[in-house]
Write a protein that holds these residues in place. Structure first.
Motif, short mmCIF file in Angstrom:
data_model
loop_
_atom_site.label_atom_id
_atom_site.label_comp_id
_atom_site.label_asym_id
_atom_site.label_seq_id
_atom_site.Cartn_x
_atom_site.Cartn_y
_atom_site.Cartn_z
N LEU A 186 42.74 -9.32 -1.36
CA LEU A 186 41.17 -9.01 -1.80
C LEU A 186 40.76 -8.61 -0.42
N GLY A 187 40.15 -7.20 -0.65
CA GLY A 187 39.58 -6.57 0.69
C GLY A 187 38.02 -6.01 0.24
N PHE A 188 37.45 -6.04 1.47
CA PHE A 188 35.98 -5.69 1.33
C PHE A 188 35.79 -4.60 2.24
N SER A 189 35.25 -3.32 1.99
CA SER A 189 34.84 -2.37 2.90
C SER A 189 33.59 -1.96 3.06
N LYS A 190 33.15 -1.43 4.27
CA LYS A 190 31.88 -0.74 4.31
C LYS A 190 32.42 0.56 5.08
N TYR A 191 31.61 1.71 4.52
CA TYR A 191 32.09 3.18 5.13
C TYR A 191 31.01 3.94 4.87
N ALA A 192 30.96 4.96 5.50
CA ALA A 192 29.94 6.07 5.45
C ALA A 192 29.97 6.94 4.09
N PHE B 46 47.46 -0.08 -8.49
CA PHE B 46 46.83 -1.20 -7.87
C PHE B 46 46.81 -1.00 -6.43
N PRO B 47 45.89 -1.58 -5.60
CA PRO B 47 44.72 -2.47 -5.94
C PRO B 47 43.63 -1.83 -6.85
N LYS B 48 42.66 -2.59 -7.53
CA LYS B 48 41.67 -2.03 -8.57
C LYS B 48 40.67 -2.14 -7.41
#
Length: 246
Positions: free
Chosen positions: A181-187, A208-210
């Motif tokens: 399970l991944g979370f990301s912040k990006y420009a 996958f992943p979705k």
């Protein structure tokens, strides 16, 4: 045709011809300047690099490398001879922080401006923290400043420490032993920033992943990714909202 009319036409023709001549002269002058700049740039690129300069460049790169390893600081380097840097006049050292402890990550993230990612309170049972990454900026006014300062210095390589306050990228990853399970912040890019709301990825069903992406209208976007088949879109959105701290 009356004499006055003939004079008016002749005058207008002269003005038009004069205007065309001025435009042509301006274009020729601009072209000449561009050509001179190109020739100068090519001559600079073809200029042989002395053994002393090469030695200085190697020593400076090693110095910056050691500094970034010791302190975690970020440095931007300007190369007088881009051919020594795969044709680029700018490179970066540092600015990427990797963590295997959530506490260590949060300690660093808490010092930053802007939004960060945190462990969501509604994290599914069985998931544990795996890794985190924080990355500094590689674009902005500071790059032009380093380039200008580097040229002015006359040095074969010029290094400057950059004190950045807001992360351009943050990634958190969790696992339950089977799924990630991944979370990301990006420009956000200029096109993406025009859209608001939550969006599914456009990947084929078997890939996958979705992902579910979130654009809140700001300069950053967020996403959640999972390899699990058991997580609904609604649950993904709730998790993503809980993971973003503004």
């Amino acid at each position: 045709m009356k004499t006055a009319t003939k004079v008016a036409i002749a005058t207008l023709s002269s003005i038009l011809l004069m205007g065309s001549s001025v435009n042509l002269a301006a274009k020729a002058q601009s072209y000449e300047k561009t050509q001179k700049a190109t020739v100068k740039k090519e001559a600079e690129a073809a200029k042989p690099i002395s053994a002393e300069e090469k030695k200085y460049i190697e020593a400076e790169i090693q110095r910056v490398k050691e500094l970034t390893q010791e302190s975690g600081d970020m440095y931007v380097l300007y190369y007088k001879y881009p051919k020594l840097n795969s044709g680029f006049d700018i490179s970066y050292w540092g600015g990427i922080h990797e963590f295997t402890s959530y506490e260590d990550y949060l300690k660093k993230a808490s010092t930053l401006k802007g939004s960060i990612l945190k462990q969501p309170a509604n994290l599914p049972k069985g998931y544990k923290f795996l890794t985190a990454v924080i990355e500094g900026p590689t674009e902005g006014k500071f790059v032009d400043e380093v380039r200008a300062e580097g040229k002015k210095s006359g040095k074969p390589i010029y290094a400057k420490k950059i004190d950045w306050k807001e992360a351009v990228t943050i990634r958190l990853k969790y696992t339950n032993g089977e799924d990630t399970l991944g979370f990301s912040k990006y420009a956000a890019d200029s096109e993406g920033s025009k859209k608001k709301g939550f969006f599914n990825d456009k990947l084929p069903a078997h890939v996958f992943p979705k992902y579910v992406f979130w654009n809140d209208g700001g300069t950053f976007e967020y996403s959640i990714s999972t390899s699990s088949l058991d997580m609904s879109r609604k649950q993904k959105i709730e998790l993503l909202k809980a993971a973003v701290k503004k």
